[in-house]
Design a protein around this motif. Structure first.
Motif, PDB file in Angstrom:
ATOM      1  N   ALA A  52       0.836  -1.207   0.000  1.00 28.99           N
ATOM      2  CA  ALA A  52       0.000   0.000   0.000  1.00 28.99           C
ATOM      3  C   ALA A  52       0.870   1.256   0.000  1.00 28.99           C
ATOM      4  CB  ALA A  52      -0.932  -0.002   1.204  1.00 28.99           C
ATOM      5  N   LEU A  53       1.971   1.229   0.756  1.00 27.26           N
ATOM      6  CA  LEU A  53       2.869   2.382   0.758  1.00 27.26           C
ATOM      7  C   LEU A  53       3.469   2.580  -0.633  1.00 27.26           C
ATOM      8  CD1 LEU A  53       4.262   4.685   2.265  1.00 27.26           C
ATOM      9  CD2 LEU A  53       6.066   3.054   2.913  1.00 27.26           C
ATOM     10  N   TYR A  54       3.912   1.507  -1.255  1.00 25.70           N
ATOM     11  CA  TYR A  54       4.450   1.605  -2.618  1.00 25.70           C
ATOM     12  C   TYR A  54       3.413   2.210  -3.559  1.00 25.70           C
ATOM     13  CZ  TYR A  54       6.121   0.334  -7.222  1.00 25.70           C
ATOM     14  OH  TYR A  54       6.499   0.386  -8.547  1.00 25.70           O
ATOM     15  N   ASP A  55       2.196   1.691  -3.521  1.00 27.71           N
ATOM     16  CA  ASP A  55       1.140   2.193  -4.407  1.00 27.71           C
ATOM     17  C   ASP A  55       0.891   3.677  -4.192  1.00 27.71           C
ATOM     18  OD1 ASP A  55       0.845  -0.339  -5.470  1.00 27.71           O
ATOM     19  OD2 ASP A  55      -0.942  -0.834  -4.283  1.00 27.71           O
ATOM     20  N   CYS A  56       0.837   4.111  -2.949  1.00 25.84           N
ATOM     21  CA  CYS A  56       0.581   5.527  -2.674  1.00 25.84           C
ATOM     22  C   CYS A  56       1.764   6.402  -3.083  1.00 25.84           C
ATOM     23  CB  CYS A  56       0.238   5.729  -1.203  1.00 25.84           C
ATOM     24  SG  CYS A  56      -1.430   5.167  -0.782  1.00 25.84           S
ATOM     25  N   LEU A  57       2.988   5.928  -2.860  1.00 27.38           N
ATOM     26  CA  LEU A  57       4.152   6.711  -3.273  1.00 27.38           C
ATOM     27  C   LEU A  57       4.249   6.825  -4.788  1.00 27.38           C
ATOM     28  CD1 LEU A  57       6.923   5.526  -0.770  1.00 27.38           C
ATOM     29  CD2 LEU A  57       5.678   7.704  -0.780  1.00 27.38           C
ATOM     30  N   CYS A  58       3.632   5.903  -5.489  1.00 30.86           N
ATOM     31  CA  CYS A  58       3.611   5.969  -6.951  1.00 30.86           C
ATOM     32  C   CYS A  58       2.458   6.838  -7.461  1.00 30.86           C
ATOM     33  CB  CYS A  58       3.536   4.568  -7.554  1.00 30.86           C
ATOM     34  SG  CYS A  58       5.083   3.652  -7.380  1.00 30.86           S
ATOM     35  N   ASP A  59       1.753   7.491  -6.560  1.00 32.88           N
ATOM     36  CA  ASP A  59       0.677   8.402  -6.924  1.00 32.88           C
ATOM     37  C   ASP A  59       0.993   9.780  -6.353  1.00 32.88           C
ATOM     38  OD1 ASP A  59      -1.632   9.797  -7.459  1.00 32.88           O
ATOM     39  OD2 ASP A  59      -2.975   8.410  -6.424  1.00 32.88           O
ATOM     40  N   LEU A  60       0.614  10.032  -5.131  1.00 33.55           N
ATOM     41  CA  LEU A  60       0.842  11.312  -4.444  1.00 33.55           C
ATOM     42  C   LEU A  60       0.345  12.522  -5.242  1.00 33.55           C
ATOM     43  CD1 LEU A  60       4.367  10.771  -2.827  1.00 33.55           C
ATOM     44  CD2 LEU A  60       2.111  10.513  -1.780  1.00 33.55           C
ATOM     45  N   SER A  61      -0.706  12.344  -5.994  1.00 34.31           N
ATOM     46  CA  SER A  61      -1.255  13.439  -6.799  1.00 34.31           C
ATOM     47  C   SER A  61      -1.779  14.582  -5.926  1.00 34.31           C
ATOM     48  CB  SER A  61      -2.372  12.916  -7.706  1.00 34.31           C
ATOM     49  OG  SER A  61      -3.364  12.257  -6.953  1.00 34.31           O
ATOM     50  N   TRP A  62      -2.042  14.330  -4.672  1.00 33.58           N
ATOM     51  CA  TRP A  62      -2.552  15.349  -3.751  1.00 33.58           C
ATOM     52  C   TRP A  62      -1.451  16.268  -3.213  1.00 33.58           C
ATOM     53  CZ3 TRP A  62      -2.728  10.120  -3.306  1.00 33.58           C
ATOM     54  CH2 TRP A  62      -1.850   9.531  -2.406  1.00 33.58           C
ATOM     55  N   ILE A  63      -0.191  15.947  -3.473  1.00 32.90           N
ATOM     56  CA  ILE A  63       0.924  16.787  -3.040  1.00 32.90           C
ATOM     57  C   ILE A  63       1.365  17.636  -4.220  1.00 32.90           C
ATOM     58  CG2 ILE A  63       3.319  16.809  -2.219  1.00 32.90           C
ATOM     59  CD1 ILE A  63       2.644  14.306  -0.603  1.00 32.90           C
ATOM     60  N   LYS A  64       1.304  18.950  -4.053  1.00 31.93           N
ATOM     61  CA  LYS A  64       1.548  19.869  -5.163  1.00 31.93           C
ATOM     62  C   LYS A  64       3.007  20.007  -5.598  1.00 31.93           C
ATOM     63  CE  LYS A  64      -2.741  20.705  -5.707  1.00 31.93           C
ATOM     64  NZ  LYS A  64      -3.412  19.745  -6.532  1.00 31.93           N
ATOM     65  N   LEU A  90      11.944   2.231  -1.432  1.00 27.52           N
ATOM     66  CA  LEU A  90      12.336   3.577  -1.845  1.00 27.52           C
ATOM     67  C   LEU A  90      13.039   3.561  -3.202  1.00 27.52           C
ATOM     68  CD1 LEU A  90      13.665   5.101   1.508  1.00 27.52           C
ATOM     69  CD2 LEU A  90      11.352   5.211   0.542  1.00 27.52           C
ATOM     70  N   ILE A  91      13.904   2.597  -3.405  1.00 30.11           N
ATOM     71  CA  ILE A  91      14.609   2.473  -4.687  1.00 30.11           C
ATOM     72  C   ILE A  91      13.627   2.161  -5.800  1.00 30.11           C
ATOM     73  CG2 ILE A  91      16.255   1.029  -5.957  1.00 30.11           C
ATOM     74  CD1 ILE A  91      17.830   0.840  -3.249  1.00 30.11           C
ATOM     75  N   ASP A  92      12.671   1.266  -5.548  1.00 31.65           N
ATOM     76  CA  ASP A  92      11.681   0.902  -6.564  1.00 31.65           C
ATOM     77  C   ASP A  92      10.766   2.078  -6.912  1.00 31.65           C
ATOM     78  OD1 ASP A  92      12.760  -1.634  -6.605  1.00 31.65           O
ATOM     79  OD2 ASP A  92      11.106  -2.570  -5.489  1.00 31.65           O
ATOM     80  N   VAL A  93      10.368   2.846  -5.908  1.00 31.37           N
ATOM     81  CA  VAL A  93       9.532   4.022  -6.166  1.00 31.37           C
ATOM     82  C   VAL A  93      10.287   5.032  -7.017  1.00 31.37           C
ATOM     83  CG1 VAL A  93       8.494   6.056  -5.069  1.00 31.37           C
ATOM     84  CG2 VAL A  93       8.030   3.776  -4.164  1.00 31.37           C
ATOM     85  N   SER A  94      11.532   5.263  -6.680  1.00 31.57           N
ATOM     86  CA  SER A  94      12.358   6.192  -7.450  1.00 31.57           C
ATOM     87  C   SER A  94      12.485   5.730  -8.893  1.00 31.57           C
ATOM     88  CB  SER A  94      13.741   6.300  -6.797  1.00 31.57           C
ATOM     89  OG  SER A  94      14.543   7.208  -7.486  1.00 31.57           O
ATOM     90  N   ALA A  95      12.697   4.442  -9.082  1.00 30.65           N
ATOM     91  CA  ALA A  95      12.814   3.893 -10.437  1.00 30.65           C
ATOM     92  C   ALA A  95      11.499   4.007 -11.199  1.00 30.65           C
ATOM     93  CB  ALA A  95      13.262   2.430 -10.366  1.00 30.65           C
ATOM     94  N   GLN A  96      10.385   3.817 -10.501  1.00 33.75           N
ATOM     95  CA  GLN A  96       9.069   3.916 -11.138  1.00 33.75           C
ATOM     96  C   GLN A  96       8.837   5.311 -11.723  1.00 33.75           C
ATOM     97  OE1 GLN A  96       6.774   1.713 -11.872  1.00 33.75           O
ATOM     98  NE2 GLN A  96       5.203   3.146 -12.527  1.00 33.75           N
ATOM     99  N   TRP A  97       9.268   6.324 -10.985  1.00 33.79           N
ATOM    100  CA  TRP A  97       9.059   7.701 -11.422  1.00 33.79           C
ATOM    101  C   TRP A  97      10.125   8.174 -12.414  1.00 33.79           C
ATOM    102  CZ3 TRP A  97       4.880  10.668 -10.848  1.00 33.79           C
ATOM    103  CH2 TRP A  97       3.956  10.321  -9.875  1.00 33.79           C
TER     104      TRP A  97
END
Length: 126
Positions: A52-64, A90-97
């Protein structure tokens, strides 16, 4: 990989970025997930688990702000397995973006230079 290190103090420019100051006294995965829930204003459906944390970090559309900086004065006091999962996440999220979404969001994960050897040992082979 956007894992970076600092010698002392915290980075400046807080007005243009969104900062998450990760509390080094966090001592369990559950406490870390609750911390991120509050610090990142995660949605009510957040499942309080690593996926769930991974999924949310790959979104965060609510943070400007485009750039989100996770500042670790010291590593959270997690067990070895949870710390490995956390750093891999953290590494996977960074790579996703990275690459195709660079214009939308940038993640920087700042760690104390004192933790560099430990982090490199844990993340070896990721």
């Amino acid at each position: 990989m956007n894992l970076k290190y600092f010698d002392e103090g915290s980075p400046a420019n807080a007005q243009e970025n969104f900062y998450v100051f990760v509390n080094p006294s966090i001592c369990s995965a559950q406490d870390l997930l609750v911390f991120f829930y509050h610090s990142l204003w995660l949605p009510g459906y957040f499942g309080f688990n690593w996926d769930a944390l991974y999924d949310c970090l790959c979104d965060l559309s609510w943070i400007k702000p485009r750039k989100i900086i996770f500042f670790h004065e010291a590593l959270p006091n997690l067990g070895e397995d949870d710390l490995k999962i956390y750093l891999k996440l953290l590494i996977d999220v960074s790579a996703q973006w990275a690459g195709r979404y660079d214009d939308l969001r940038e993640f920087v994960f700042l760690f104390s230079a004192n933790d560099k050897n430990k982090i490199e040992k844990i993340t070896q082979g990721f």
